[in-house]
Design a protein around this motif. Structure first.
Motif, short mmCIF file in Angstrom:
data_model
loop_
_atom_site.label_atom_id
_atom_site.label_comp_id
_atom_site.label_asym_id
_atom_site.label_seq_id
_atom_site.Cartn_x
_atom_site.Cartn_y
_atom_site.Cartn_z
N ASP A 159 42.70 -41.77 56.29
CA ASP A 159 43.85 -41.02 55.81
C ASP A 159 44.04 -39.75 56.62
O ASP A 159 43.09 -39.25 57.22
CB ASP A 159 43.64 -40.65 54.34
N VAL A 160 45.28 -39.20 56.58
CA VAL A 160 45.58 -38.04 57.41
C VAL A 160 44.64 -36.86 57.21
O VAL A 160 44.21 -36.24 58.19
CB VAL A 160 47.02 -37.48 57.18
N THR A 161 44.33 -36.54 55.96
CA THR A 161 43.50 -35.35 55.75
C THR A 161 42.07 -35.61 56.24
O THR A 161 41.41 -34.71 56.74
CB THR A 161 43.45 -34.93 54.27
N ILE A 162 41.61 -36.86 56.12
CA ILE A 162 40.28 -37.21 56.61
C ILE A 162 40.30 -37.26 58.14
O ILE A 162 39.37 -36.82 58.82
CB ILE A 162 39.83 -38.57 56.03
N GLN A 163 41.40 -37.78 58.68
CA GLN A 163 41.57 -37.81 60.13
C GLN A 163 41.47 -36.41 60.71
O GLN A 163 40.80 -36.19 61.73
CB GLN A 163 42.94 -38.41 60.47
N ALA A 164 42.10 -35.45 60.04
CA ALA A 164 42.05 -34.07 60.51
C ALA A 164 40.61 -33.56 60.52
O ALA A 164 40.18 -32.88 61.46
CB ALA A 164 42.92 -33.18 59.63
N GLN A 165 39.83 -33.92 59.49
CA GLN A 165 38.41 -33.52 59.45
C GLN A 165 37.65 -34.08 60.64
O GLN A 165 36.89 -33.39 61.30
CB GLN A 165 37.73 -34.03 58.18
N LEU A 220 38.78 -35.26 63.57
CA LEU A 220 39.21 -34.72 64.86
C LEU A 220 38.63 -33.33 65.10
O LEU A 220 38.18 -33.01 66.19
CB LEU A 220 40.74 -34.67 64.94
N GLU A 221 38.63 -32.53 64.03
CA GLU A 221 38.07 -31.18 64.13
C GLU A 221 36.60 -31.27 64.52
O GLU A 221 36.12 -30.54 65.40
CB GLU A 221 38.24 -30.49 62.77
N GLU A 273 47.77 -40.48 50.17
CA GLU A 273 46.69 -41.14 50.86
C GLU A 273 46.31 -42.44 50.15
O GLU A 273 46.76 -42.68 49.04
CB GLU A 273 45.49 -40.21 50.94
N SER A 274 45.47 -43.23 50.79
CA SER A 274 45.13 -44.51 50.18
C SER A 274 44.49 -44.28 48.81
O SER A 274 43.69 -43.37 48.63
CB SER A 274 44.20 -45.32 51.08
N LEU A 333 48.52 -31.67 53.69
CA LEU A 333 48.92 -32.97 54.22
C LEU A 333 49.83 -32.78 55.45
O LEU A 333 49.65 -33.42 56.49
CB LEU A 333 49.69 -33.71 53.12
N ALA A 347 48.08 -31.52 58.50
CA ALA A 347 47.12 -32.46 59.08
C ALA A 347 47.77 -33.48 60.01
O ALA A 347 47.08 -34.16 60.74
CB ALA A 347 46.37 -33.20 57.96
N ARG A 374 45.64 -25.16 61.00
CA ARG A 374 45.41 -26.35 60.23
C ARG A 374 44.68 -26.04 58.96
O ARG A 374 43.75 -25.26 58.96
CB ARG A 374 44.52 -27.27 61.06
N ILE A 402 42.18 -27.64 56.75
CA ILE A 402 41.29 -28.80 56.68
C ILE A 402 40.74 -28.87 55.25
O ILE A 402 40.07 -27.95 54.80
CB ILE A 402 40.12 -28.68 57.68
N LEU A 403 41.05 -29.97 54.57
CA LEU A 403 40.56 -30.12 53.20
C LEU A 403 39.11 -30.54 53.22
O LEU A 403 38.68 -31.28 54.09
CB LEU A 403 41.38 -31.18 52.46
N ARG A 453 39.39 -30.28 45.76
CA ARG A 453 39.56 -30.10 47.21
C ARG A 453 40.49 -28.94 47.52
O ARG A 453 40.80 -28.66 48.67
CB ARG A 453 40.14 -31.37 47.82
#
Lengths: 337, 327
Positions: free
Chosen positions: A186-192, A194-195, B53-54, B258, B261, B275, B277-278, B297
């Motif tokens: 997911d996008v928010t996990i993707q951001a984590q 990549l960081e 998200e999923s 969101l 990100a 950014r 980051i959560l 979160r």
């Protein structure tokens, strides 16, 4: 900077029952120490096959049929399977797309993390465990001692990808090949993730080859981009070259077919009409010709070589020939916010 | 389009729970609250985007509205009629008016049927046309979605992902519906093909006056296609607004994270951008956090968030959000 990886005229084909599918057709890539390069293109363009060729992991009925891959000056294609095993996971590590299937479900995370350390670095069990705990801390997995004893199904998708990254880092490889590392996330996990990759790259000066179809991720992580289409490189250059001064109509098409986030009105997207060519019978001329708005007669007859635009920015398009008519890239098409 | 404000679909406090067998001892039944109290209107002719998200419940919302899943609680009102309690037979006449396009163009077409028969399946079920007339309808649908007549006799495996999605669209259009749920219709496609399908959906909407519920996780595509967008988190809608408003002035901290990100294909913007980051992952919907579900979160969470669930409030011009700390 030293050249870490040098791919010369790589050809990889799959010998299927319907004929030879020419997945990679003459690819040249240079990668320097500490550099992050992005290979972008759509499914079937040969980006993943290129990376599997480097690792010597092209699945049957595929085969590297021509070319050289120099890693630290040694040709990987001339190495035996035994020699390759000493390199894989040790000098070159790979992060796969799907964190759900790339871990073994019947071994604990700890076992899987310790395996490369014990085989490549000859660590004893305790030393390997210490190191594995350190690695999990490095990728910010809380409570690593407990987590080490757990199985992959007890981890979420993002956590598994962290474990994959920890595994890739374990032997401090010189090169990490990441094949769509965040596509399943997911996008928010993707951001984590990549960081995390950016941080680790700075810290260990590891080179990264990132394979993706997402131009946004490349803009975030990489300094150089290679654009592939139908098994060949159509354009390569710095991130700025590709985003602000693209020269190949396929790159234009890619950049224009994604919506701009700052778009206020309902602008229409500009898709690339048609589909990529069938690599069972790759066209003689430029493979992008049938979908190209600027195609000329020569494009059908002969595949263009890479023209140098400036410095390391190159593109394979007849429009760059001095005899071709001038076509201007409309910069408006790639202004993002 | 949406200026008429004529409501086609009205969803009121919709809930969908799934039973889950807990642990090794099957006695302890648990409930997965996939959708837990969601309300919104869809206006005639508009596209309402639903992102998240999923596991946030966006697909379940789409399927429950079509009554592919029986709702646990709440009401679904379609064009003025309450369809919540209708049985399968009574639903039939409504099914002609509401259709769905699925995410996976590889799994959603029967490999043993020809494309023509796939498209005409609903024509046959609803006994709309036979023989030559049926054939003419198939050809018309194929040309509408940019395929040709010859394709009618071929099988799904002969088509690429983008073409298959066009077949899926033709199938949805066959009964001349008013409302289509597009469940991640482009996620499985390549970038250059995505734009083709999105343009097709937009053209068909203008031509046939369709109303879409567009479900996706690709925020930039949702912004492009939608008039309004709702953001879901763990079975709840946390924010809803006109799409340009939502993207320029996100109010809820989850929406803000969101949006920040999304990797933007522009190196300059990426360098300057801050950014958010959560931390951590989305909690499980079997046992969601008390109070505000995002609090575990959330970068600005305080005690009140654990104790009290924030209400959905209007912050002007139909921009709704549910958070205790919006000024």
């Amino acid at each position: 900077m030293d050249k870490l990886l040098e791919i010369r005229d790589l050809h990889t084909s799959f010998f299927t029952h319907v004929g030879e599918v020419k997945a990679v057709r003459g690819v040249n890539i240079d990668l320097y120490q500490g550099e992050a390069i992005g290979i972008v293109g759509e499914s079937g363009c040969g980006k993943s096959v290129t990376s599997l060729s480097i690792m010597g992991l092209v699945p049957s009925p595929g085969k590297v049929i021509k070319g050289e891959i120099y890693f630290n000056g040694e040709d990987l294609l001339k190495k035996s399977e035994k020699e390759m095993q000493k390199i894989r996971g040790n000098k070159i590590a790979m992060i796969f797309q799907d964190p759900m299937t790339s871990l073994n479900p019947v071994y604990t995370i700890g076992d899987q993390l310790m395996e490369p350390l014990r085989t490549h670095k000859n660590m004893d069990k305790n030393a390997a465990r210490e190191k594995a705990i350190g690695l999990l801390k490095e990728v910010r997995i809380p409570d690593p001692e407990r987590r080490l004893k757990q199985y992959p199904h007890e981890f979420s998708g993002g956590m598994r990808q962290r474990v994959m990254i920890a595994m890739a880092l374990s032997c401090q490889p010189e090169l990490i090949i990441a094949d769509e590392p965040t596509t399943a996330l997911d996008v928010t996990i993707q951001a984590q993730i990549l960081e995390l990759m950016k941080e680790l790259k700075e810290k260990f000066n590891t080179s990264i080859m990132l394979i993706t179809h997402d131009l946004g991720i490349v803009a975030d992580l990489c300094s150089r981009i290679v654009v592939m289409y139908a098994g060949i490189i159509v354009e390569e250059g710095s991130v700025r070259d590709i985003f602000y001064n693209p020269k190949h109509p396929y790159t234009w098409g890619l950049l224009k077919s994604i919506p701009k986030v700052n778009m206020t009105s309902k602008e229409r997207l500009v898709p690339i009409e048609g589909q990529p060519p069938d690599l069972l019978k790759p066209p003689e001329g430029c493979p992008f010709m049938p979908r190209c708005r600027y195609a000329m007669r020569i494009c059908e007859q002969q595949c263009p070589g890479l023209y140098s635009v400036s410095g390391r920015h190159k593109a394979a398009c007849w429009l760059l020939d001095p005899r071709a008519p001038a076509v201007e890239w409309d910069r408006e098409g790639v202004s993002f916010k | 389009m949406s200026s008429q404000k004529d409501v086609l679909v009205e969803v009121k406090d919709l809930k969908k729970y799934f039973p889950v067998r807990g642990g090794l001892i099957k006695e302890k039944r648990q409930v997965l609250k996939a959708v837990d109290g969601v309300s919104f209107d869809i206006y005639r002719g508009e596209t309402l985007g639903l992102v998240g998200e999923s596991g946030c419940g966006k697909t379940t919302v789409g399927r429950t509205i079509l009554k592919l899943y029986p709702p646990t609680d709440g009401r679904i009102i379609f064009d003025g009629d309450d369809i919540t309690e209708l049985n399968d037979r009574q639903m039939r006449s409504y099914r002609k008016r509401m259709q769905i396009i699925f995410q996976d163009p590889y799994a959603s077409l029967n490999p043993r049927m020809t494309v023509g028969d796939i498209i005409a399946e609903s024509i046959d079920i609803h006994k709309i046309a036979y023989g030559e007339e049926r054939k003419a309808m198939i050809y018309d649908l194929l040309s509408k979605v940019g395929l040709s007549r010859e394709h009618a006799n071929r099988y799904p495996h002969e088509f690429s992902g983008g073409q298959r999605q066009r077949i899926g669209i033709a199938r949805a259009l066959a009964v001349n519906p008013d409302f289509i749920v597009c469940d991640e219709p482009i996620s499985a496609l390549d970038v250059s093909i995505q734009a083709q399908v999105v343009n097709l959906l937009e053209d068909l909407q203008d031509e046939m006056n369709l109303t879409y519920l567009f479900i996706a996780h690709d925020l930039s595509m949702v912004k492009h296609i939608s008039d309004r967008v709702g953001v879901m988190y763990l079975g709840k809608i946390v924010e809803m607004a006109e799409s340009s408003e939502l993207y320029s002035k996100p109010l809820h901290p989850y929406t803000q994270a969101l949006l920040s990100a999304i990797p933007v294909p522009d190196p300059d913007t990426m360098e300057q951008r801050e950014r958010i980051i959560l931390k951590g992952d989305v909690p499980t919907p079997i046992n969601p956090p008390s109070g505000c579900r995002f609090r575990t979160r959330c970068p600005i969470a305080r005690e009140i968030c654990a104790e009290q669930e924030p209400e959905m409030k209007d912050y002007g011009g139909g921009h709704m959000a549910a958070c205790h700390f919006i000024e």
